[in-house]
Write an enzyme that holds these catalytic residues in place. Structure first.
Site, PDB file in Angstrom:
ATOM      1  N   HIS A  15      -7.621  -5.527  -0.874  1.00 24.28           N
ATOM      2  CA  HIS A  15      -6.464  -4.722  -0.380  1.00 24.28           C
ATOM      3  C   HIS A  15      -5.335  -5.070   0.562  1.00 24.28           C
ATOM      4  O   HIS A  15      -4.217  -5.384   0.406  1.00 24.28           O
ATOM      5  CB  HIS A  15      -6.662  -3.080  -0.306  1.00 24.28           C
ATOM      6  CG  HIS A  15      -5.575  -2.311  -0.033  1.00 24.28           C
ATOM      7  ND1 HIS A  15      -4.956  -2.052  -0.978  1.00 24.28           N
ATOM      8  CD2 HIS A  15      -5.153  -1.638   1.002  1.00 24.28           C
ATOM      9  CE1 HIS A  15      -3.750  -0.987  -0.937  1.00 24.28           C
ATOM     10  NE2 HIS A  15      -4.051  -0.905   0.238  1.00 24.28           N
ATOM     11  N   ASP A  38      -8.762  -3.217  -6.181  1.00 24.95           N
ATOM     12  CA  ASP A  38      -8.670  -4.371  -5.079  1.00 24.95           C
ATOM     13  C   ASP A  38      -9.743  -3.719  -4.023  1.00 24.95           C
ATOM     14  O   ASP A  38      -9.207  -4.244  -2.844  1.00 24.95           O
ATOM     15  CB  ASP A  38      -7.261  -4.491  -4.856  1.00 24.95           C
ATOM     16  CG  ASP A  38      -6.556  -3.166  -4.074  1.00 24.95           C
ATOM     17  OD1 ASP A  38      -7.326  -2.151  -3.997  1.00 24.95           O
ATOM     18  OD2 ASP A  38      -5.295  -3.141  -3.819  1.00 24.95           O
ATOM     19  N   SER A  59       0.945  -1.039  -0.146  1.00 22.67           N
ATOM     20  CA  SER A  59       0.021   0.007   0.100  1.00 22.67           C
ATOM     21  C   SER A  59       0.974   0.998  -0.035  1.00 22.67           C
ATOM     22  O   SER A  59       1.650   1.478  -0.743  1.00 22.67           O
ATOM     23  CB  SER A  59      -0.960  -0.056   1.224  1.00 22.67           C
ATOM     24  OG  SER A  59      -1.862   0.838   1.238  1.00 22.67           O
TER      25      SER A  59
END
Length: 700
Positions: free
Chosen positions: A655, A602, A269
């Site tokens: 995610h 995602d 991320s």
């Protein structure tokens, strides 16, 4: 009427008899007992005329505030969550033949599978966590935080969120001027692998990957968690904690103690942006950089395997700052009350909760959230009429059980666009006030730009006290809100201007730490400033031709792309003036749901943001990749768990849950054991990424 006896001081008997009241027709029964109280705290029983001590008055209850209600609800949900975890964790103890009868034969974990093939630990590994997932602990605090020294304020059980919520908020905020610690408060990142192995009990982040690496022989001497305070701007992590310097030393030590084998870095991320910043910092001269010199990255880094990297930004980062809304709110303590779980509570301000105001007040002090605003402006994200994802159909069921070739993917995409037969969604209109503005032809829209308004000339509300939930919105009068609404439509470029209009002090910090554009000339000396280092469109990859860069992310999940807003109907002086229009809906199978337009991704990062740089921006020798670093795009098509025994899914593309995806873990383990991207099979693309990337006209 009730008359009271008067008792003379020091006398044992009453001075006079009470006057009997007239009998009431409703109270004429001789068996009725009535109590009267005299001024000295004695009570008289009407039937016996005896005096008894009066009960002591009860102390008033403490006021039950909105934050207490919010945190009570959070506590209940956490208890339910832990109960489910306890039940779930008992299931694996069943005999294997029972579980396999339910789920079928269970596949070997990737680490066990590859260990049987003879793979062993080779390259040392560094994990770079993203926003929110890293634990934070208290080192110094205010009196309300007594007993919490070195206890987690973020991560773990979140007990302090609902035990002393206002104190917790006070310690999680940063200084609104400096972006650093407020006076008298020190909150620091947890160190070691435990910093981000689990986000909360039973909710893994890095734990599954760490366990599988251990099956190949990895241990702490060959793994490192590069924990940092994810609230700070990237450069401020060095200013305050020397985090970048410690990461540089750790990587050098890992290389030296592992037979001079280069490091495989695995950011997740926002960690992908953080490591981009690090690679520029480590080679830049002091005092702004780490002084490693040209070639440091080439000598120490074998591969960078980015998981769910928001390289070009995340639209929901804007929604979180603009109205504290979005499918996921970056405050885990209040995630149970966000639009994904209880939209009615948040939108109607049930019970007078000020949850959104508190979220906004805290997150606007976190400079790191602003690193994920969309980058590249209209060149990347589209304008009023066109966008790269035009023609995407959310109702399509893409059955891709097996890997397909790039040519087959392009052919399928063309057929999908032809068969959809639906009007194009204007994704480039990232913020629209009203569904009509979102769908209308741009030539018919009558709108004003923010340049037509000068905030300095608009009336400002004076002496507005909003206590703990104050934001820059609370200085604005209705004229300022109307000016925003009359703008009607905002693109990726103009919505940054919108934030500068609404929150100039916050955006002053943002503009000093981050760049959001596309560089015309990367050799311009101005791009040597750290504010550009985490924007891949305003910086170059290092001179490391043997290094590999991977973009690894999930697809097949609806992901926020643009929003329909409305002015808030709340008349409170401390309200948030804009809200997502949850009543705006598209067709039953369309991409507009509850005021949000969706694309493929995602669930947090759109596929375009996660994959464009590896599929085009860094592909081959470009001005963003002058040393021709090899780049690979690896997509993982989402498949939900089939049973409870599968937990959060071994094929998830979500995610965070993708960190437990067996295919992704196997790719990482193979590279850590010495494989190259070509040996993995090169690119694997399921989405329409290649078509979208070709539509972006950018100089390479």
């Amino acid at each position: 009427m009730m008359l009271r006896r008067r008792k003379q001081q020091g006398s044992a008997s009453a001075a006079s008899e009470p006057v009997k009241p007239e009998a009431d027709s409703h109270h004429s029964s001789t068996n009725e007992r009535t109590t009267k109280t005299d001024i000295n705290g004695l009570q008289e029983d009407k039937k016996t005329a005896s005096l008894v001590p009066a009960q002591k008055p009860q102390r008033p209850l403490k006021k039950w505030g909105c934050m207490h209600t919010c945190c009570w609800l959070i506590g209940c949900l956490w208890i339910m969550w832990w109960t489910v975890l306890v039940l779930y964790n008992t299931l694996p103890s069943l005999p294997q033949y029972v579980t396999e009868a339910i789920t079928g034969p269970l596949p070997d974990p990737p680490g066990m599978k590859l260990a049987k093939e003879g793979l062993q630990a080779h390259h040392p590994v560094v994990f770079v966590p993203g926003i929110v997932t890293g634990g934070l602990e208290l080192w110094q605090g205010r009196p309300c935080a007594d007993g919490l020294f070195r206890k987690r304020l973020w991560g773990g059980t979140f007990g302090e969120v609902y035990r002393r919520p206002l104190c917790w908020l006070e310690h999680m905020r940063l200084d609104n001027e400096t972006g650093l610690d407020p006076p008298g408060i020190k909150v620091r990142p947890v160190s070691g692998l435990v910093a981000a192995d689990y986000f909360a009990p039973g909710y893994f982040v890095w734990a599954v990957l760490i366990e599988n690496l251990a099956r190949l022989g990895y241990e702490e001497k060959s793994m490192h968690m590069a924990a940092y305070d994810w609230r700070l701007s990237f450069q401020n992590t060095e200013v305050r904690d020397k985090t970048l310097s410690r990461l540089k030393s750790t990587i050098e030590l890992l290389v030296q103690t592992n037979d001079n084998r280069k490091v495989v870095v695995i950011p997740h991320s926002m960690g992908a942006l953080y490591f981009l910043h690090f690679m520029k910092w480590v080679e830049a001269p002091p005092p702004m950089g780490g002084g490693g010199g040209s070639g440091w990255v080439a000598r120490h880094i074998k591969a960078i395997m980015n998981i769910g990297g928001p390289f070009l930004g995340v639209p929901k980062a804007f929604a979180g700052i603009f109205s504290a809304e979005g499918k996921d709110i970056a405050i885990a303590s209040c995630s149970c009350l966000n639009r994904a779980v209880a939209p009615g509570v948040m939108d109607t301000e049930l019970f007078g909760l000020q949850t959104l105001q508190h979220i906004m007040h805290v997150t606007r002090t976190w400079d790191a959230t602003m690193s994920m605003f969309p980058k590249g402006g209209e060149v990347i994200w589209g304008d009023l009429d066109t966008s790269p994802e035009d023609g995407f159909d959310c109702s399509l069921k893409k059955e891709r059980a097996e890997e397909i070739s790039v040519c087959e993917s392009q052919e399928l995409n063309e057929k999908q666009l032809d068969l959809s037969g639906k009007p194009q969604t204007h994704y480039g209109r990232m913020v629209s006030f009203g569904k009509e503005a979102a769908e209308m032809e741009s030539s018919k829209i009558v709108r004003k730009t923010l340049k037509d308004f000068n905030r300095g000339n608009l009336p400002v509300r004076a002496n507005v006290s909003c206590g703990e939930v104050w934001t820059e919105y609370h200085e604005m009068r209705w004229e300022g809100v109307e000016a925003v609404v009359e703008g009607k439509i905002y693109t990726a470029e103009t919505m940054l201007d919108l934030l500068r209009f609404l929150a100039p002090r916050m955006m002053e910090r943002a503009d000093s730490n981050w760049g959001y554009g596309v560089a015309d000339d990367l050799d311009n000396p101005k791009y040597q400033h750290y504010k550009y280092w985490s924007n891949p469109l305003e910086t170059k990859l290092p001179d490391a031709p043997e290094m590999e860069v991977y973009c690894m992310y999930g697809v097949g999940m609806l992901t926020e792309r643009s929003y329909i807003y409305k002015p808030s109907s709340n008349n409170d002086t401390c309200y948030i003036p804009f809200r997502i229009n949850a009543s705006a809906e598209g067709s039953s199978e369309g991409c507009l749901k509850s005021g949000v337009y969706f694309v493929d991704g995602d669930e947090t990062v759109p596929a375009l943001s996660a994959g464009f740089m590896c599929s085009k921006g860094w592909r081959g020798k470009t001005r963003f990749n002058p040393s021709n670093v090899a780049s690979y795009t690896r997509e993982y098509d989402h498949a939900p768990p089939l049973t409870l025994l599968e937990g959060r899914g071994t094929q998830s593309g979500s995610h965070v849950d993708i960190m437990g995806n067996f295919a992704l873990i196997e790719d990482i383990l193979r590279v850590a054991a010495g494989a190259t991207g070509e040996e993995l099979g090169g690119d694997r693309i399921y989405s329409d990424l290649l078509k979208w990337s070709e539509r972006i006209q950018i100089e390479l």
